[in-house]
Motif scaffolding. Sequence first.
Motif, PDB file in Angstrom:
ATOM      1  N   GLN A  57       1.020  -1.165  -0.067  1.00  0.00           N
ATOM      2  CA  GLN A  57       0.222  -0.055   0.042  1.00  0.00           C
ATOM      3  C   GLN A  57       0.908   1.341  -0.202  1.00  0.00           C
ATOM      4  O   GLN A  57       2.512   1.000   0.199  1.00  0.00           O
ATOM      5  CB  GLN A  57      -0.487   0.450   1.207  1.00  0.00           C
ATOM      6  CG  GLN A  57      -1.419  -1.100   1.242  1.00  0.00           C
ATOM      7  CD  GLN A  57      -1.418  -2.193   2.272  1.00  0.00           C
ATOM      8  OE1 GLN A  57      -0.300  -2.203   2.477  1.00  0.00           O
ATOM      9  NE2 GLN A  57      -1.612  -3.625   1.481  1.00  0.00           N
ATOM     10  N   VAL A  58       0.364   2.420  -0.587  1.00  0.00           N
ATOM     11  CA  VAL A  58       1.026   3.672  -0.558  1.00  0.00           C
ATOM     12  C   VAL A  58      -0.124   3.770   0.578  1.00  0.00           C
ATOM     13  O   VAL A  58      -1.071   4.418   0.161  1.00  0.00           O
ATOM     14  CB  VAL A  58       1.061   3.789  -2.133  1.00  0.00           C
ATOM     15  CG1 VAL A  58       1.834   5.579  -1.596  1.00  0.00           C
ATOM     16  CG2 VAL A  58       1.984   3.265  -2.547  1.00  0.00           C
ATOM     17  N   LEU A  59       0.548   5.212   1.468  1.00  0.00           N
ATOM     18  CA  LEU A  59      -0.289   5.479   2.434  1.00  0.00           C
ATOM     19  C   LEU A  59      -0.070   7.237   1.906  1.00  0.00           C
ATOM     20  O   LEU A  59       1.347   7.858   2.226  1.00  0.00           O
ATOM     21  CB  LEU A  59       0.470   5.449   3.628  1.00  0.00           C
ATOM     22  CG  LEU A  59      -0.709   6.412   4.867  1.00  0.00           C
ATOM     23  CD1 LEU A  59      -2.478   6.377   4.894  1.00  0.00           C
ATOM     24  CD2 LEU A  59      -0.664   5.671   6.241  1.00  0.00           C
ATOM     25  N   HIS A  60      -0.482   7.924   1.647  1.00  0.00           N
ATOM     26  CA  HIS A  60      -1.654   9.475   0.923  1.00  0.00           C
ATOM     27  C   HIS A  60      -1.233  10.598   2.453  1.00  0.00           C
ATOM     28  O   HIS A  60      -2.852  10.094   2.506  1.00  0.00           O
ATOM     29  CB  HIS A  60      -1.546   9.491  -0.410  1.00  0.00           C
ATOM     30  CG  HIS A  60      -1.132   8.797  -1.555  1.00  0.00           C
ATOM     31  ND1 HIS A  60      -0.438   9.109  -2.420  1.00  0.00           N
ATOM     32  CD2 HIS A  60      -1.307   7.674  -1.505  1.00  0.00           C
ATOM     33  CE1 HIS A  60      -0.020   7.665  -3.352  1.00  0.00           C
ATOM     34  NE2 HIS A  60      -1.276   7.038  -2.654  1.00  0.00           N
ATOM     35  N   VAL A  61      -0.734  11.395   2.407  1.00  0.00           N
ATOM     36  CA  VAL A  61      -1.540  12.335   3.229  1.00  0.00           C
ATOM     37  C   VAL A  61      -1.286  13.601   2.610  1.00  0.00           C
ATOM     38  O   VAL A  61      -0.058  14.065   2.588  1.00  0.00           O
ATOM     39  CB  VAL A  61      -0.559  12.066   5.091  1.00  0.00           C
ATOM     40  CG1 VAL A  61      -0.990  13.243   5.858  1.00  0.00           C
ATOM     41  CG2 VAL A  61      -0.722  10.749   5.411  1.00  0.00           C
ATOM     42  N   LEU A  62      -1.864  14.480   2.363  1.00  0.00           N
ATOM     43  CA  LEU A  62      -1.948  16.164   2.219  1.00  0.00           C
ATOM     44  C   LEU A  62      -2.017  16.754   4.060  1.00  0.00           C
ATOM     45  O   LEU A  62      -3.309  16.695   4.163  1.00  0.00           O
ATOM     46  CB  LEU A  62      -2.892  16.254   1.157  1.00  0.00           C
ATOM     47  CG  LEU A  62      -3.301  17.635   0.918  1.00  0.00           C
ATOM     48  CD1 LEU A  62      -2.348  17.678  -0.213  1.00  0.00           C
ATOM     49  CD2 LEU A  62      -4.393  17.912  -0.537  1.00  0.00           C
ATOM     50  N   CYS A  63      -1.317  17.580   3.630  1.00  0.00           N
ATOM     51  CA  CYS A  63      -1.327  18.469   5.156  1.00  0.00           C
ATOM     52  C   CYS A  63      -0.624  19.429   4.480  1.00  0.00           C
ATOM     53  O   CYS A  63       0.537  19.600   3.750  1.00  0.00           O
ATOM     54  CB  CYS A  63      -0.688  17.904   5.975  1.00  0.00           C
ATOM     55  SG  CYS A  63       0.794  17.443   5.876  1.00  0.00           S
ATOM     56  N   SER A  64      -0.585  20.908   5.515  1.00  0.00           N
ATOM     57  CA  SER A  64       0.017  21.852   5.444  1.00  0.00           C
ATOM     58  C   SER A  64       1.565  21.428   5.771  1.00  0.00           C
ATOM     59  O   SER A  64       1.205  20.719   6.632  1.00  0.00           O
ATOM     60  CB  SER A  64      -0.597  22.931   6.447  1.00  0.00           C
ATOM     61  OG  SER A  64      -0.589  22.403   7.420  1.00  0.00           O
ATOM     62  N   GLU A  65       2.489  22.492   4.899  1.00  0.00           N
ATOM     63  CA  GLU A  65       3.501  21.649   5.526  1.00  0.00           C
ATOM     64  C   GLU A  65       3.621  22.429   6.894  1.00  0.00           C
ATOM     65  O   GLU A  65       5.415  21.207   7.484  1.00  0.00           O
ATOM     66  CB  GLU A  65       4.911  23.394   4.248  1.00  0.00           C
ATOM     67  CG  GLU A  65       6.097  23.198   5.027  1.00  0.00           C
ATOM     68  CD  GLU A  65       6.787  22.133   4.481  1.00  0.00           C
ATOM     69  OE1 GLU A  65       7.774  21.554   5.319  1.00  0.00           O
ATOM     70  OE2 GLU A  65       6.772  21.085   4.054  1.00  0.00           O
ATOM     71  N   GLU A  66       3.147  23.345   7.460  1.00  0.00           N
ATOM     72  CA  GLU A  66       3.239  23.405   8.834  1.00  0.00           C
ATOM     73  C   GLU A  66       3.016  22.393   9.967  1.00  0.00           C
ATOM     74  O   GLU A  66       3.760  22.194  11.183  1.00  0.00           O
ATOM     75  CB  GLU A  66       1.847  24.626   9.196  1.00  0.00           C
ATOM     76  CG  GLU A  66       2.775  25.318  10.543  1.00  0.00           C
ATOM     77  CD  GLU A  66       1.144  26.087  10.605  1.00  0.00           C
ATOM     78  OE1 GLU A  66       0.494  25.268  11.592  1.00  0.00           O
ATOM     79  OE2 GLU A  66       1.358  26.932  10.312  1.00  0.00           O
ATOM     80  N   ILE A  67       2.718  21.182   9.487  1.00  0.00           N
ATOM     81  CA  ILE A  67       2.564  20.038  10.617  1.00  0.00           C
ATOM     82  C   ILE A  67       3.135  18.871   9.839  1.00  0.00           C
ATOM     83  O   ILE A  67       2.951  18.082   9.751  1.00  0.00           O
ATOM     84  CB  ILE A  67       1.403  19.244  10.879  1.00  0.00           C
ATOM     85  CG1 ILE A  67       0.527  19.274   9.172  1.00  0.00           C
ATOM     86  CG2 ILE A  67       0.131  21.145  11.121  1.00  0.00           C
ATOM     87  CD1 ILE A  67      -0.928  19.208   9.603  1.00  0.00           C
ATOM     88  N   ARG A  68       3.732  19.113   8.903  1.00  0.00           N
ATOM     89  CA  ARG A  68       4.193  18.072   8.306  1.00  0.00           C
ATOM     90  C   ARG A  68       5.595  17.376   8.902  1.00  0.00           C
ATOM     91  O   ARG A  68       5.257  16.288   9.133  1.00  0.00           O
ATOM     92  CB  ARG A  68       5.348  18.133   7.049  1.00  0.00           C
ATOM     93  CG  ARG A  68       6.274  16.669   5.452  1.00  0.00           C
ATOM     94  CD  ARG A  68       6.779  17.849   4.951  1.00  0.00           C
ATOM     95  NE  ARG A  68       7.657  18.974   5.321  1.00  0.00           N
ATOM     96  CZ  ARG A  68       9.065  18.793   5.834  1.00  0.00           C
ATOM     97  NH1 ARG A  68       9.637  18.006   6.311  1.00  0.00           N
ATOM     98  NH2 ARG A  68       9.918  19.785   5.503  1.00  0.00           N
ATOM     99  N   GLU A  69       5.936  18.058   9.902  1.00  0.00           N
ATOM    100  CA  GLU A  69       7.211  17.274  10.917  1.00  0.00           C
ATOM    101  C   GLU A  69       6.396  16.274  11.910  1.00  0.00           C
ATOM    102  O   GLU A  69       6.597  15.022  12.079  1.00  0.00           O
ATOM    103  CB  GLU A  69       8.066  18.165  11.640  1.00  0.00           C
ATOM    104  CG  GLU A  69       9.425  18.730  11.048  1.00  0.00           C
ATOM    105  CD  GLU A  69       9.894  17.315  10.145  1.00  0.00           C
ATOM    106  OE1 GLU A  69      10.682  16.627  11.284  1.00  0.00           O
ATOM    107  OE2 GLU A  69      10.230  17.643   9.163  1.00  0.00           O
TER     108      GLU A  69
END
Length: 161
Positions: A57-69
């Motif tokens: 599986q490839v788990l994709h997560v779209l988020c703001s750069e602000e919470i990437r870490e």
Amino acid sequence: MNYMDKEHLDEQMVMVEVTIDDMNPEFYGYIMDQLFVLGANDVYIDQVIMKKNRPGQVLHVLCSEEIREKIMDLLFLETTTLGVRYTPYIVHRLEREWVKVEVEWGECRVKIGKRQGKVVQLAPEYEDCIRLAKEHQIPLKRVYDRAKELGYQQAKEKPLE
């Protein structure tokens, strides 16, 4: 409850991805819930065939750069991945307006999407439709269709700037 967001570009977004071929699939629901709690905008999974012809599986997560870490920390802690990929994304978001409609069985929220001031998307709030269908023991699609019909009527009554 009328609420509106103007059409805009989110330029500080990232798509974070991990590939996994050795994790208990029962964990995905929990992980997805935790990602949304952290503030992910979207989470989805693609089925793939990985190296050595292993299903994965490839788990994709779209988020703001602000919470990437924070997203990456969660993925390293809660999945079996040894690496995380991320790519800058620009997301074009439609103008969104939330309105309430009164269907025969109660109140239902409806999300209206506009592009350049014209209605191009409209969707009843799924949870509201489920609640009304259960409360009144009627088919979900009946509630959904009626809320959508009333949503379009309300959208047409308003001037489309």
